[in-house]
Design a protein around this motif. Sequence first.
Motif, short mmCIF file in Angstrom:
data_model
loop_
_atom_site.label_atom_id
_atom_site.label_comp_id
_atom_site.label_asym_id
_atom_site.label_seq_id
_atom_site.Cartn_x
_atom_site.Cartn_y
_atom_site.Cartn_z
N ASN A 190 0.85 -1.19 0.00
CA ASN A 190 0.00 0.00 0.00
C ASN A 190 0.89 1.24 0.00
O ASN A 190 1.58 1.50 0.99
CB ASN A 190 -0.90 -0.05 1.25
N PRO A 191 0.89 2.03 -1.09
CA PRO A 191 1.77 3.20 -1.16
C PRO A 191 1.44 4.27 -0.13
O PRO A 191 2.27 5.14 0.15
CB PRO A 191 1.57 3.72 -2.59
N GLY A 192 0.23 4.20 0.43
CA GLY A 192 -0.15 5.20 1.43
C GLY A 192 0.03 4.71 2.85
O GLY A 192 -0.33 5.39 3.82
N ALA A 193 0.62 3.51 3.01
CA ALA A 193 0.75 2.91 4.35
C ALA A 193 1.61 3.77 5.27
O ALA A 193 1.32 3.92 6.45
CB ALA A 193 1.33 1.51 4.24
N LEU A 194 2.70 4.33 4.71
CA LEU A 194 3.61 5.14 5.54
C LEU A 194 3.84 6.47 4.84
O LEU A 194 4.01 6.51 3.62
CB LEU A 194 4.96 4.43 5.68
N ARG A 195 3.88 7.52 5.62
CA ARG A 195 4.13 8.84 5.05
C ARG A 195 5.63 9.12 5.16
O ARG A 195 6.12 9.56 6.20
CB ARG A 195 3.29 9.88 5.80
N LEU A 196 6.37 8.80 4.10
CA LEU A 196 7.82 9.02 4.12
C LEU A 196 8.12 10.42 3.57
O LEU A 196 7.31 10.98 2.81
CB LEU A 196 8.51 7.94 3.28
N PHE A 240 8.00 3.76 -0.07
CA PHE A 240 9.29 4.31 -0.53
C PHE A 240 9.19 4.67 -2.01
O PHE A 240 9.56 5.77 -2.44
CB PHE A 240 10.40 3.28 -0.28
N GLN A 241 8.67 3.73 -2.79
CA GLN A 241 8.57 3.95 -4.24
C GLN A 241 7.66 5.15 -4.54
O GLN A 241 7.94 5.95 -5.43
CB GLN A 241 8.01 2.69 -4.91
N GLY A 268 17.83 5.56 -18.18
CA GLY A 268 18.67 5.05 -17.09
C GLY A 268 17.99 3.86 -16.45
O GLY A 268 16.80 3.61 -16.65
N GLY A 269 18.74 3.12 -15.65
CA GLY A 269 18.25 1.87 -15.07
C GLY A 269 16.94 2.01 -14.29
O GLY A 269 16.07 1.13 -14.35
N VAL A 270 16.77 3.13 -13.57
CA VAL A 270 15.55 3.30 -12.76
C VAL A 270 14.32 3.57 -13.66
O VAL A 270 13.18 3.44 -13.21
CB VAL A 270 15.75 4.42 -11.70
N ALA A 271 14.57 3.89 -14.93
CA ALA A 271 13.44 4.06 -15.87
C ALA A 271 12.75 2.71 -16.14
O ALA A 271 11.69 2.68 -16.76
CB ALA A 271 13.92 4.70 -17.17
N CYS A 272 13.34 1.61 -15.66
CA CYS A 272 12.67 0.29 -15.72
C CYS A 272 11.52 0.25 -14.72
O CYS A 272 10.64 -0.61 -14.82
CB CYS A 272 13.62 -0.84 -15.28
N ASN A 273 11.54 1.14 -13.73
CA ASN A 273 10.60 1.05 -12.61
C ASN A 273 9.14 1.23 -13.06
O ASN A 273 8.80 2.23 -13.69
CB ASN A 273 10.97 2.12 -11.57
N SER A 274 8.32 0.27 -12.68
CA SER A 274 6.93 0.27 -13.16
C SER A 274 6.15 1.48 -12.63
O SER A 274 5.37 2.09 -13.36
CB SER A 274 6.23 -1.03 -12.77
N GLY A 275 6.41 1.85 -11.36
CA GLY A 275 5.71 3.00 -10.78
C GLY A 275 6.10 4.29 -11.48
O GLY A 275 5.25 5.14 -11.79
N LEU A 276 7.40 4.45 -11.77
CA LEU A 276 7.88 5.67 -12.43
C LEU A 276 7.33 5.75 -13.87
O LEU A 276 6.92 6.82 -14.32
CB LEU A 276 9.41 5.70 -12.44
#
Length: 340
Positions: A190-196, A240-241, A268-276
């Motif tokens: 859950n992306p809203g579980a923690l407020r980072l 985190f994501q 770049g490598g992080v452009a693999c990230n599904s969320g991004l």
Amino acid sequence: MIVLAIESSCDETAAAVVRDGRFVLSSVVSSQIDIHAAYGGVVPEIASRAHLQSIAPVVTQALQEAGLGMAALEGVAVTRGPGLSGALLVGFSAAKAIAVALTIPFVGVHHIEGHLFAPFLEQPVAFPFLALVVSGGHTHLYHVEGFGHYTTLGRTIDDAAGEAYDKCAKIMGMPYPGGALIDRMARNGNPGALRLPRPMLRDGSLNFSFSGLKTAVLQQTLKTAVTLPSQAADDLCASFQEAVCHVLAAKTEAAIRQTGATRLVVAGGVACNSGLRRRMISLCQHLGVELSIPHPSLCGDNAAMLAVPGDYYLSHGHRSPLSLDVTATWDMDRIKESLS
Ligand code: KG4
Ligand code: ZN
């Protein structure tokens, strides 16, 4: 022009044969990840030695897969920097040796320049464009006017996004490099579980900072004794994501509004990230901006991407002298000076 491209800046030994800076005839990537995983990160000395063992077989395989002999090559493009000096020297020396033996030109290319132009292997992008480069060593926003003409608009002041992913993964007890694993676990959380924290979100600059986020993940891991696998770990990964992607998207949006850019490259490598990827697609739809993100196979380190700027430079008469050295650090804004 048939260009052999070589990459050895970090923990991938790669070679590719590319025609006209556009058509990939072969692309071979030999990863050292399994070797370095035992140490929790890349060990420079081990990386150099592994490159030395792989470079000749990787180049040979690239030629075989392209169905070409050495004699067909018309130029060599190779990563000159930034990266680990010892690792760079292996690919750079191999490129020089091949160029000398075949009497063909070679050109040293900036590693990030390769990432920037990776989408061109699928579909060229018209200049000018805005670029977000997110990798293990870089989190940068560039205004790209043409080959060699880059202006840095913003950059991380501490950790790169990929570095933050890998460090948080390590904190949570995952193997190196943990970026892709966090991405997978985040899908069940859950992306809203923690407020980072969202560092530097509203500071008015286009710079980034990720080290505070890493500290927040460390504190959370210690506080709740997060174990793997668990729902708590998935929630921490998702939160985190969410924080990383929120900051990357907000700064990119600010850069688009400031520059009036109508085209965006994310690489770049992080452009693999599904969320991004999802976030960038919806941002660009919302702003009416044309988005280019390469297929994940072209986001991580590979040699084919270097052949795009390499082919441009070689076919426009730019050559690197055989006396040229590698460079561990290299400012993208200064590339144009080395071309004039
Ligand atoms: O561009 P790259 O292959 O090498 C560098 O030039 O640094 O990027 C590697 C980085 C690593 O930090 C890795 O964890 C991260 O990209 N990465 C990801 C994903 N796949 C690779 N980070 C987040 N989500 C992913 N799916
Ligand atoms: Zn890279």
